[in-house]
Scaffold this active site. Structure first.
Site, PDB file in Angstrom:
ATOM      1  N   CYS A  74       1.221  -1.151   0.060  1.00 39.07           N
ATOM      2  CA  CYS A  74      -0.190  -0.135  -0.049  1.00 39.07           C
ATOM      3  C   CYS A  74       0.877   1.226   0.052  1.00 39.07           C
ATOM      4  O   CYS A  74       1.756   1.312   0.543  1.00 39.07           O
ATOM      5  CB  CYS A  74      -0.936   0.076   0.694  1.00 39.07           C
ATOM      6  SG  CYS A  74      -2.254  -0.493   1.372  1.00 39.07           S
ATOM      7  N   CYS A 155      -3.745   0.047  -2.704  1.00 42.12           N
ATOM      8  CA  CYS A 155      -4.333   0.674  -2.114  1.00 42.12           C
ATOM      9  C   CYS A 155      -3.789   1.734  -1.473  1.00 42.12           C
ATOM     10  O   CYS A 155      -2.613   1.703  -2.073  1.00 42.12           O
ATOM     11  CB  CYS A 155      -4.962  -0.796  -0.872  1.00 42.12           C
ATOM     12  SG  CYS A 155      -2.829  -1.677  -0.919  1.00 42.12           S
TER      13      CYS A 155
END
Ligand code: NAD
Length: 249
Positions: A74, A155
């Protein structure tokens, strides 16, 4: 006798082509510790072996993606379009971002060409259709499928390096435009941060019309930012390990 010799030579060449490709695949794969590279190779091969090399839809790579799903970290995801060299120069030198080419499948298949042939169980690396010769060629379909999986897994804050030296940095038919942007999901992705790479002869800036189209394609709820950054500044930061990643641009 001449025919026999030519025949054997041709056979040896093909065997060689097939073996070297598989060896490259396996040795690149083995850099990712703990991966079952034989299993991943078999999942890869089944997508195109024995098939018409212009009729390999991207779904044929579903078992491959299932065998080696991209697992990007992420906030470190880097997408790109028409900026391959500058992006990889940066990511090779600095541990700030990860591209698709840093995941197992992307790194194994980057810069390779392959295809099968009807009635053959071999992998060929020459005589394969080029990127634009037919749409459903094994190489292009692979990159579509792998890019889709990468974007699905994205993400946090996502970065994208686009090319400010061309009049349309956002191309709706590119893989970035037609696959990656559309698959960023607002339940996981917070923002898309465009780094528009410019050179002295800046052609496009952040007010470029094509970037308005990009924003329209984004899932509502994903914040959008754009910053023009000189290529030389990116290159300098790549070579300066002291500089924090967040201070590069
Ligand atoms: P792009 O237009 O720069 O194309 C990316 C790559 O696809 C090129 O470097 C080239 O290898 C190939 N390609 C595209 N058009 C081609 C053509 N006409 N002839 C020959 N080769 C061609 O950018 P894009 O389409 O937006 O794709 C980039 C995004 O998709 C990246 O985020 C990356 O994750 C992924 N991708 C990677 C590769 C790769 O080779 N590593 C290829 C395609 C897509």
């Amino acid at each position: 006798l001449v025919f026999v010799i030519v025949g054997v030579a041709l056979g040896v060449t093909l065997r060689h082509e097939n073996d070297t490709f598989q060896e490259t695949f396996i040795s690149r794969c083995e850099k990712f510790k703990g991966s079952d590279c034989q299993k991943i190779w078999r999942a890869f091969e089944q997508a195109y072996v024995g098939r018409d090399p212009c009729n390999v839809p991207m779904e044929e790579y579903n078992p491959l993606v299932a065998a080696a799903p991209p697992q990007p970290a992420c906030n470190r995801i880097m997408l790109w379009s028409k900026t391959k060299d500058v992006v990889h120069d940066f990511t090779e030198k600095r541990d700030c971002f990860g591209t698709l080419e840093d995941t197992l499948l992307g790194s194994v298949l980057d810069d390779l060409t392959w295809c099968g042939k009807e009635g053959s169980s071999e992998t060929f690396t020459t005589g394969c259709p080029g990127w634009t010769d037919c749409e459903k060629n094994p190489v292009r379909s692979f990159w579509y499928r792998a890019s889709a999986a990468f974007a699905d897994a994205a993400c946090g804050d996502v970065t994208a390096m686009l090319n400010g030296s061309i009049s349309t940095p956002f191309y709706p038919t590119s893989i970035f435009g037609s696959i990656e942007v559309k698959r960023l999901n607002s339940t996981r992705v917070k923002s898309l941060n465009v780094v528009l790479v410019t050179e002295q002869n800046e052609v496009a800036n952040c007010t470029n019309a094509s970037l308005k189209d990009l924003q329209k394609e984004l899932d509502k709820g994903i914040k959008y930012n754009c910053k023009e950054v000189e290529k030389s500044q990116i290159e300098e930061c790549a070579s300066d390990p002291q500089k924090p990643c967040g201070a590069c641009w």
